[in-house]
Design a protein around this motif. Structure first.
Motif, short mmCIF file in Angstrom:
data_model
loop_
_atom_site.label_atom_id
_atom_site.label_comp_id
_atom_site.label_asym_id
_atom_site.label_seq_id
_atom_site.Cartn_x
_atom_site.Cartn_y
_atom_site.Cartn_z
N GLU A 106 0.67 -1.33 -0.08
CA GLU A 106 -0.05 0.09 -0.14
C GLU A 106 0.85 1.17 -0.09
O GLU A 106 0.47 2.44 -0.58
CB GLU A 106 -1.02 0.05 1.34
N SER A 107 1.92 1.36 0.67
CA SER A 107 2.83 2.48 0.61
C SER A 107 4.05 2.77 0.03
O SER A 107 4.82 3.78 0.04
CB SER A 107 2.77 2.58 2.35
N VAL A 108 4.54 1.59 -0.24
CA VAL A 108 5.95 1.40 -0.89
C VAL A 108 5.86 1.26 -2.30
O VAL A 108 6.73 1.78 -2.97
CB VAL A 108 6.85 0.48 -0.02
N LEU A 109 5.37 0.06 -2.66
CA LEU A 109 5.23 -0.29 -4.11
C LEU A 109 5.06 0.70 -5.16
O LEU A 109 5.80 0.80 -6.01
CB LEU A 109 4.28 -1.34 -3.87
N GLY A 110 4.00 1.63 -4.70
CA GLY A 110 4.00 2.73 -5.89
C GLY A 110 5.26 3.57 -5.97
O GLY A 110 5.68 4.06 -7.02
N GLU A 111 5.71 3.93 -4.99
CA GLU A 111 7.20 4.85 -4.94
C GLU A 111 8.28 3.89 -5.84
O GLU A 111 8.99 4.34 -6.58
CB GLU A 111 7.48 4.88 -3.53
N LEU A 112 8.18 2.71 -5.47
CA LEU A 112 9.48 1.93 -6.15
C LEU A 112 9.16 1.99 -7.80
O LEU A 112 9.96 1.95 -8.43
CB LEU A 112 9.42 0.33 -5.68
N GLN A 113 7.95 1.74 -8.13
CA GLN A 113 7.48 1.65 -9.34
C GLN A 113 7.77 3.14 -10.14
O GLN A 113 8.32 3.17 -11.21
CB GLN A 113 5.86 1.26 -9.59
#
Ligand SMILES: C[S@@+](CC[C@H](N)C(=O)[O-])C[C@H]1O[C@@H](n2cnc3c(N)ncnc32)[C@H](O)[C@@H]1O
Length: 293
Positions: A106-113
């Motif tokens: 929820e909180s990290v994946l988007g940033e990594l993408q």
């Protein structure tokens, strides 16, 4: 005083001569070696565990006393490593402490993408990975539920480092084949997509295995990484260390994290020492390094 005089239940005389004893002096020596080599703090309550795990090593070497075994261990670095390895606890399972994986999604994946789309590399580290269940849980979260959703990670510069002190579990993490009982905690949608049957077992798909570098690494030795990390999982490892060792490790993790990077630790662990200062809580046993990059 004898700390562990009794044989493991079952058929002791067939396994060990009746007189084999682990006395307090032997235990103290074992504890000193394990502390020196791996910073693992063995409490006297672990005497029975030490007795049963090391009895096997005595048998393998045809020795009939712990004193003789410890003489061998002091002289032979290979047996010393085998002894330390025998005394590690490697319990793990897929999606252990699932709130960490929820947070990651929820909180990290988007940033990594975003980072990958912007042309940056993404680096994750499972420190004390045991047999790899933590590593592949993380990768399944990155991959999502379909091949198209996984493309950003499969095609991007995304790598996962998996390290452990124990050669045996590192080999299992690299092998990435698990029993039916072991894969049970994996959500169905992930199981269908990212595991394939291999006899009675299940193998993690090649796209996931290719992202992983599995290496033997003592956390208190040299670290070979030259790049900063986006995410570090070090869960249920520091419980085996004393405060001085834990504090030293936290400082090293903090230096290795990129500003804005995340550290996940086990439910009964806590951050201590100067390294903890720049790590801000952002969830249950989840910390974010101050700053952004
Ligand atoms: C209980 S397992 C945790 C596995 C996984 N992180 C999890 O939470 O499910 C602890 C692991 O830490 C490893 N370990 C203990 N001391 C270590 C050290 N000094 N350096 C590297 N690994 C260590 C052990 O070999 C073991 O596999």
């Amino acid at each position: 005083m004898t700390l562990a005089a009794s044989h493991p239940a079952g058929n002791p005389s067939a396994v060990m001569p009746e007189e084999v004893r682990l006395d307090q002096r032997d235990f103290a020596k074992v504890a000193a070696i394990v502390d020196r080599e791996a910073r693992i703090a063995l409490q006297p309550t672990k005497a029975t565990l030490v007795f049963s795990r090391l009895s096997r090593r005595l048998r393998e070497h045809g020795l009939s006393s712990f004193r003789d075994y410890l003489t061998l261990v002091e002289a032979d670095a290979v047996e010393r490593a085998a002894m330390v390895e025998a005394l590690t606890t490697n319990h793990t399972h897929f999606f252990r402490e699932s709130h960490h994986f929820d947070h990651f999604r929820e909180s990290v994946l988007g940033e990594l993408q975003e980072r990958v789309r912007a042309g940056h590399s993404v680096r994750l580290w499972s420190a004390g990975c045991s047999s790899g269940e933590e590593v592949y849980s993380l990768i399944m979260c990155m991959f999502g539920t379909s091949r198209s959703k996984a493309r950003w990670a499969v095609d991007g510069d995304v790598k996962v480092l998996a390290t452990d002190l124990s050669a045996r579990v590192v080999a299992a993490a690299r092998n990435a084949v698990y029993s039916e009982a072991t894969v049970k905690p994996i959500p169905d949608a992930y199981r269908r997509q990212w595991l394939r049957e291999e006899g009675a077992d299940f193998a993690v798909v090649d796209d996931a295995r290719r992202m992983v570098t599995a290496r033997e690494l003592n956390l208190f030795g040299e670290w070979p990484m030259r790049q900063q990390y986006d995410v570090i999982f070090c869960r249920n490892v520091m419980i085996y260390f004393d405060d001085a060792a834990t504090s030293e490790l936290i400082s090293r993790f903090s230096r290795l994290l990129r500003p804005g990077g995340y550290l996940y630790i086990g439910h009964s662990e806590r951050l201590i020492g100067p390294g903890a200062e720049g790590l801000v809580p952002c969830g249950q046993t989840i910390y974010r390094k101050e700053g952004s990059q």
